[in-house]
Motif scaffolding. Structure first.
Motif, PDB file in Angstrom:
ATOM      1  N   HIS A   1       0.868  -1.180   0.000  1.00  0.00           N
ATOM      2  CA  HIS A   1       0.000   0.000   0.000  1.00  0.00           C
ATOM      3  C   HIS A   1       0.908   1.234   0.000  1.00  0.00           C
ATOM      4  O   HIS A   1       1.660   1.461   0.947  1.00  0.00           O
ATOM      5  N   LEU A   2       0.828   2.026  -1.100  1.00  0.00           N
ATOM      6  CA  LEU A   2       1.733   3.170  -1.279  1.00  0.00           C
ATOM      7  C   LEU A   2       0.944   4.451  -1.459  1.00  0.00           C
ATOM      8  O   LEU A   2      -0.188   4.442  -1.949  1.00  0.00           O
ATOM      9  N   ASN A   3       1.577   5.571  -1.065  1.00  0.00           N
ATOM     10  CA  ASN A   3       0.995   6.859  -1.431  1.00  0.00           C
ATOM     11  C   ASN A   3       1.598   7.318  -2.749  1.00  0.00           C
ATOM     12  O   ASN A   3       2.431   6.622  -3.346  1.00  0.00           O
ATOM     13  N   ASN A   4       1.190   8.495  -3.199  1.00  0.00           N
ATOM     14  CA  ASN A   4       1.629   8.940  -4.522  1.00  0.00           C
ATOM     15  C   ASN A   4       3.106   9.290  -4.579  1.00  0.00           C
ATOM     16  O   ASN A   4       3.657   9.513  -5.659  1.00  0.00           O
TER      17      ASN A   4
ATOM     18  N   ARG B   1       5.778   6.148  -0.802  1.00  0.00           N
ATOM     19  CA  ARG B   1       6.016   5.773   0.584  1.00  0.00           C
ATOM     20  C   ARG B   1       5.152   4.568   0.953  1.00  0.00           C
ATOM     21  O   ARG B   1       3.965   4.497   0.616  1.00  0.00           O
ATOM     22  N   VAL B   2       5.749   3.601   1.669  1.00  0.00           N
ATOM     23  CA  VAL B   2       5.049   2.386   2.047  1.00  0.00           C
ATOM     24  C   VAL B   2       4.151   2.666   3.235  1.00  0.00           C
ATOM     25  O   VAL B   2       4.617   3.052   4.311  1.00  0.00           O
ATOM     26  N   LEU B   3       2.842   2.461   3.073  1.00  0.00           N
ATOM     27  CA  LEU B   3       1.879   2.650   4.154  1.00  0.00           C
ATOM     28  C   LEU B   3       1.590   1.334   4.868  1.00  0.00           C
ATOM     29  O   LEU B   3       1.373   1.323   6.077  1.00  0.00           O
TER      30      LEU B   3
ATOM     31  N   ALA C   1      11.302  -1.721   4.962  1.00  0.00           N
ATOM     32  CA  ALA C   1      11.166  -0.794   3.841  1.00  0.00           C
ATOM     33  C   ALA C   1      10.194   0.326   4.200  1.00  0.00           C
ATOM     34  O   ALA C   1       9.075   0.068   4.639  1.00  0.00           O
ATOM     35  N   GLN C   2      10.638   1.565   4.040  1.00  0.00           N
ATOM     36  CA  GLN C   2       9.798   2.728   4.272  1.00  0.00           C
ATOM     37  C   GLN C   2       9.361   3.376   2.957  1.00  0.00           C
ATOM     38  O   GLN C   2       8.364   4.082   2.902  1.00  0.00           O
ATOM     39  N   HIS C   3      10.154   3.142   1.918  1.00  0.00           N
ATOM     40  CA  HIS C   3       9.896   3.739   0.619  1.00  0.00           C
ATOM     41  C   HIS C   3      10.191   2.690  -0.445  1.00  0.00           C
ATOM     42  O   HIS C   3      11.027   1.807  -0.238  1.00  0.00           O
ATOM     43  N   ILE C   4       9.506   2.808  -1.573  1.00  0.00           N
ATOM     44  CA  ILE C   4       9.678   1.795  -2.614  1.00  0.00           C
ATOM     45  C   ILE C   4      11.108   1.755  -3.121  1.00  0.00           C
ATOM     46  O   ILE C   4      11.604   0.728  -3.576  1.00  0.00           O
ATOM     47  N   GLN C   5      11.810   2.872  -3.041  1.00  0.00           N
ATOM     48  CA  GLN C   5      13.203   2.887  -3.492  1.00  0.00           C
ATOM     49  C   GLN C   5      14.105   2.088  -2.554  1.00  0.00           C
ATOM     50  O   GLN C   5      15.242   1.769  -2.914  1.00  0.00           O
ATOM     51  N   ASP C   6      13.623   1.753  -1.344  1.00  0.00           N
ATOM     52  CA  ASP C   6      14.398   0.891  -0.440  1.00  0.00           C
ATOM     53  C   ASP C   6      14.397  -0.546  -0.934  1.00  0.00           C
ATOM     54  O   ASP C   6      15.217  -1.357  -0.484  1.00  0.00           O
ATOM     55  N   VAL C   7      13.480  -0.879  -1.842  1.00  0.00           N
ATOM     56  CA  VAL C   7      13.316  -2.261  -2.305  1.00  0.00           C
ATOM     57  C   VAL C   7      13.814  -2.446  -3.729  1.00  0.00           C
ATOM     58  O   VAL C   7      14.461  -3.438  -4.047  1.00  0.00           O
ATOM     59  N   LEU C   8      13.509  -1.450  -4.590  1.00  0.00           N
ATOM     60  CA  LEU C   8      13.808  -1.597  -6.002  1.00  0.00           C
ATOM     61  C   LEU C   8      15.020  -0.767  -6.409  1.00  0.00           C
ATOM     62  O   LEU C   8      15.272   0.301  -5.830  1.00  0.00           O
ATOM     63  N   PRO C   9      15.749  -1.202  -7.432  1.00  0.00           N
ATOM     64  CA  PRO C   9      16.838  -0.396  -7.979  1.00  0.00           C
ATOM     65  C   PRO C   9      16.283   0.853  -8.645  1.00  0.00           C
ATOM     66  O   PRO C   9      15.092   0.918  -8.966  1.00  0.00           O
ATOM     67  N   PRO C  10      17.141   1.866  -8.879  1.00  0.00           N
ATOM     68  CA  PRO C  10      16.651   3.159  -9.387  1.00  0.00           C
ATOM     69  C   PRO C  10      15.817   3.056 -10.656  1.00  0.00           C
ATOM     70  O   PRO C  10      14.773   3.685 -10.772  1.00  0.00           O
ATOM     71  N   GLN C  11      16.261   2.234 -11.627  1.00  0.00           N
ATOM     72  CA  GLN C  11      15.535   2.147 -12.885  1.00  0.00           C
ATOM     73  C   GLN C  11      14.134   1.562 -12.682  1.00  0.00           C
ATOM     74  O   GLN C  11      13.149   2.053 -13.247  1.00  0.00           O
TER      75      GLN C  11
ATOM     76  N   LEU D   1       8.141   2.145 -11.750  1.00  0.00           N
ATOM     77  CA  LEU D   1       6.983   1.959 -10.880  1.00  0.00           C
ATOM     78  C   LEU D   1       6.344   3.294 -10.539  1.00  0.00           C
ATOM     79  O   LEU D   1       5.118   3.404 -10.465  1.00  0.00           O
ATOM     80  N   GLN D   2       7.162   4.332 -10.323  1.00  0.00           N
ATOM     81  CA  GLN D   2       6.599   5.646 -10.023  1.00  0.00           C
ATOM     82  C   GLN D   2       5.763   6.157 -11.190  1.00  0.00           C
ATOM     83  O   GLN D   2       4.701   6.765 -10.990  1.00  0.00           O
ATOM     84  N   ARG D   3       6.221   5.896 -12.419  1.00  0.00           N
ATOM     85  CA  ARG D   3       5.425   6.293 -13.589  1.00  0.00           C
ATOM     86  C   ARG D   3       4.108   5.532 -13.625  1.00  0.00           C
ATOM     87  O   ARG D   3       3.052   6.086 -13.936  1.00  0.00           O
ATOM     88  N   ALA D   4       4.163   4.240 -13.292  1.00  0.00           N
ATOM     89  CA  ALA D   4       2.936   3.435 -13.273  1.00  0.00           C
ATOM     90  C   ALA D   4       1.976   3.937 -12.202  1.00  0.00           C
ATOM     91  O   ALA D   4       0.758   3.997 -12.417  1.00  0.00           O
TER      92      ALA D   4
END
Length: 776
Positions: free
Chosen positions: A204-207, A210-212, A227-237, A242-245
């Motif tokens: 569950h993420l906000n815009n 950030r992981v809720l 993990a507090q943010h999606i970038q803590d899990v995924l590589p930059p690319q 995912l942010q675009r999606a």
């Protein structure tokens, strides 16, 4: 019945509905009403008091003191008079009142001699009964104060009734709320159980990413721990993708799907990611491990590739050799030998169809079956299919009849795939029709759709088989396969092809016997009428943004007996190419909107225009020539403005096919010696052919000789045949390439060659016709 009687009847119906709303009749005693009649009797100093309700047939007592009941027929009811007059009624001496002196309640129990009744008036203003005070002796007088007391007690009864209805509504609402809450709790428990059982990871993420909240699912928990943010899990690319999606999901309210590689515990996991908007600024991201599925797909793809190469290549050699022998090119065979060759060739064709059907089914399931959509005259296509299948029908002693009451009907479709559907329906109808009968193929238009129907004269389709007829490997019984042949895949493939064209396919019984299979497709909007009988046979399309230059070009070409259609932008030219077939295209490079270079590249990417001859005319032709050469194998000439008229006509005539009577020189690159022999025999009369079995051999021949066409296999011992394309492009004019391979080309590779044919799907005649078209 007069107006007054009608109005009175309507009021009585409304009163009865109001009485029914309280649901009070025939209910058990209730303390509230018993207390009211007790207080009324003692306050008014009477031995009998009662609360009576009057319906359409009777009087019924809800509460009564001093007698057992006052229930009875409405005709004898004192209360009915109160209901009718809607006023308090006092009868001091019933024996002296003509209305009541013979009433059974007066002459018999409870021997009423005094009666006072006040109307029970509801909130809606209806009188549904009365509260009455009764004595067994006459009573004089009944004071105004006593009358008011009686009326207040009647009003108290009405209030109690309304309270009872309200309480019942509250109880029902409470019961509904409790039931709803129970259902919600059960649903929540079920959803929790389902979510717990889902192998997907839910985030569950906000815009902002950030992981809720998070449920790790089947993926490694260590990947998401802390993990507090999606970038803590995924590589930059992957984070950026995912942010675009997430952004698209929030703004377009669509379910977005993408694939990514997730690293963790030293193992990379292939994941399918879905983003679903759940609030204005929040999304639910679902990650599913698809590693196993991808592995199976790769294995399946490798298997298909192996089947394509290892079966199609030898089958092509076998079929080609048998076709040559059967044609009598090596001399006439004895009748017995001719019969055996025919059996072998027929069995080979059947095996080829089985392999091709299996591969088509696999490609349909994976969504990899290519469709090359263009404007198609369905009438002509159907007629060609009928003619092509007449020889097959003759083998079964069956006639083919074609009916067309709609003339030319244009659709958007892939002619090859639609021909496949027609061939399947016609061959099925032939196989299931008795000898000497006729199969009727009909085309008819219905509003904005066109229907092609194929009717056989067979025994019909068994009832128990009808629901399965479009399923894969469907056969009515095992004898069908042995007696009539077939794989049971044709109708399944046909349905998939028709549905991909936005159409429908079905069947029905014919009233006069037999079965009619039909499919319907949407009709293309009417195209511009073609020229009349006096028109010239050659037509070119001119794409030039300057109207004056375009007009001059048109007049110049008309003098040379060449029809020229004018367009002024790439977009307009694209539409014309969809609507008409042209022999060549003259295109400027400096166009408004889409430039000429992009336009040419797009044309080369589409099968229907991949081999369209193109003449470039532009003020920057020479400057652009070297840039575009690598992508345009069929740019016949590059003409600078101002135009040289003789050179223009020469280039156009070249585009409309050169008149060269010498045998074209073909380089055949193929590692299978048997297939080289077969192709050499097939093309021997048509071309001068040089054959090699490797990339290195082809490079050597290209340095020694000039070729008009390269017939190219892909899977060669020392590399991929496509490695030769840069060397072929470097020559001028560039050498056309015809790929003839067991492997299908992907889209980028198709863009780089003139044409591509699949081994085992290509007959000797098709191979010859394709080569003739490329080298004329």
């Amino acid at each position: 019945m007069n107006h007054d009687q009608t109005s009175e009847h309507e009021r009585e119906n409304e009163r009865l509905l109001e009485l029914a709303r309280f649901d009070i009749l025939d209910t058990l005693p209730e303390a509230a009403y018993d207390n009211i009649v007790w207080l009324a009797a003692h306050t008014l100093n009477v031995p009998i008091a009662a609360i009576n309700f009057v319906d359409d047939q009777r009087q019924w007592s809800k509460a009564c003191i001093g007698t057992l009941t006052l229930a009875g027929d409405r005709r004898h009811s004192f209360c009915a008079h109160v209901v009718h007059t809607r006023e308090t009624m006092v009868v001091p001496n019933t024996r002296q009142d003509p209305r009541f002196q013979h009433n059974p309640f007066v002459t018999g129990e409870p021997t009423i001699q005094f009666y006072a009744g006040a109307p029970i008036i509801t909130g809606a203003g209806h009188v549904i009964g009365s509260l009455c005070a009764i004595d067994r002796k006459p009573r004089l007088p009944f004071s105004q104060q006593e009358r008011e007391v009686l009326e207040r007690f009647a009003a108290l009864v009405a209030s109690e009734l309304e309270l009872r209805v309200s309480q019942r509504a509250v109880e029902q609402t409470l019961a509904y709320a409790q039931a709803t809450n129970a259902r919600l709790q059960a649903s929540e428990a079920q959803n929790t159980a389902l979510l717990s059982a889902i192998p997907d990871t839910l985030i569950h993420l906000n815009n902002q990413g950030r992981v809720l909240s998070l449920q790790a699912g089947a993926l490694s928990p260590t990947v998401f721990r802390g993990a507090q943010h999606i970038q803590d899990v995924l590589p930059p690319q992957e984070t950026e993708a995912l942010q675009r999606a997430i952004h698209s999901s929030l703004h377009e309210n669509d379910v977005l799907c993408l694939e990514m590689l997730l690293s963790g515990d030293s193992v990379a996991t292939e994941c399918e990611v879905r983003c679903v908007r759940i609030q204005d600024d929040e999304v639910l991201v679902m990650l599913r491990d698809v590693s196993d599925r991808k592995r199976v797909e790769r294995m399946k793809s490798e298997f298909v590739s192996t089947v394509s190469h290892e079966l199609r290549t030898p089958l092509t050699s076998i079929r080609g050799s048998l076709s040559l022998i059967a044609s009598g090119i090596f001399g006439e065979l004895q009748p017995r030998g001719q019969n055996l060759v025919g059996i072998a060739l027929s069995s080979t064709e059947r095996l080829v169809r089985l392999i091709n059907d299996l591969l088509d089914v696999e490609k349909l399931e994976s969504g990899k079956l290519d469709f090359h959509i263009k404007a198609v005259d369905l009438g002509s296509l159907t007629e060609q299919s009928v003619d092509a299948n007449r020889g097959y029908a003759q083998q079964y002693d069956v006639n083919l009849e074609y009916l067309n009451d709609s003339g030319d009907v244009r659709i958007q479709g892939d002619p090859d795939r639609l021909t496949q559907v027609l061939a399947n329906l016609i061959s099925n109808a032939v196989k299931f029709s008795p000898r000497g009968e006729t199969v009727t193929i009909a085309l008819g238009r219905h509003a904005d759709r066109v229907r092609v129907s194929v009717r056989d004269r067979g025994e019909g389709i068994p009832q128990e088989f009808r629901s399965r007829i479009f399923q894969r490997f469907a056969q009515a019984n095992a004898a069908d396969t042995r007696e009539r042949g077939g794989t049971g895949l044709g109708l399944s493939i046909s349905r998939a092809i028709v549905e991909r064209h936005g159409g429908t396919i079905a069947f029905n019984d014919h009233p006069e016997g037999g079965t009619v299979f039909w499919f319907e497709l949407p009709v293309l909007s009417p195209a511009t009428p073609t020229a009349g009988p006096g028109a010239v046979s050659r037509r070119v399309l001119v794409c030039e943004d300057d109207p004056n230059i375009a007009h001059v070009l048109q007049l110049t070409l008309q003098k040379a007996n060449i029809t020229a259609d004018l367009t002024y932008s790439a977009e307009e030219a694209e539409q014309r190419l969809l609507e008409h077939t042209y022999d060549a295209l003259l295109v400027d490079l400096l166009l408004p909107g889409k430039d000429g270079i992009s336009f040419i590249r797009e044309l080369r990417s589409r099968p229907q225009t991949a081999d369209l001859p193109i003449v470039v005319l532009s003020a920057v032709a020479d400057e652009t020539k070297s840039t575009l050469l690598g992508d345009a194998l069929y740019v016949v000439d590059w003409l600078n403005k101002p135009l040289d008229t003789p050179r223009l006509l020469s280039a156009v005539r070249l585009a409309l096919r050169r008149d060269d009577h010498s045998k074209p020189h073909v380089l055949h690159v193929e590692d299978d010696a048997d297939l080289r022999e077969v192709v050499g025999q097939v093309l021997g009369e048509l071309t001068r052919i040089t054959q090699v079995g490797s990339v290195a051999g082809a490079l050597t021949e290209l340095q020694l000789s000039q070729f008009d066409l390269v017939l190219l296999d892909l899977g060669l011992p020392d590399g991929n045949g496509l490695e030769l394309l840069p060397h072929l492009r470097a020559q001028f004019p560039p050498v056309p390439v015809l790929v003839f391979s067991a492997s299908e080309l992907d889209r980028p590779s198709v863009e780089r060659v003139a044409a591509a044919l699949m081994k085992s799907q290509t007959s000797n005649e098709t191979l010859v016709q394709t080569i003739q078209a490329l080298i004329k």
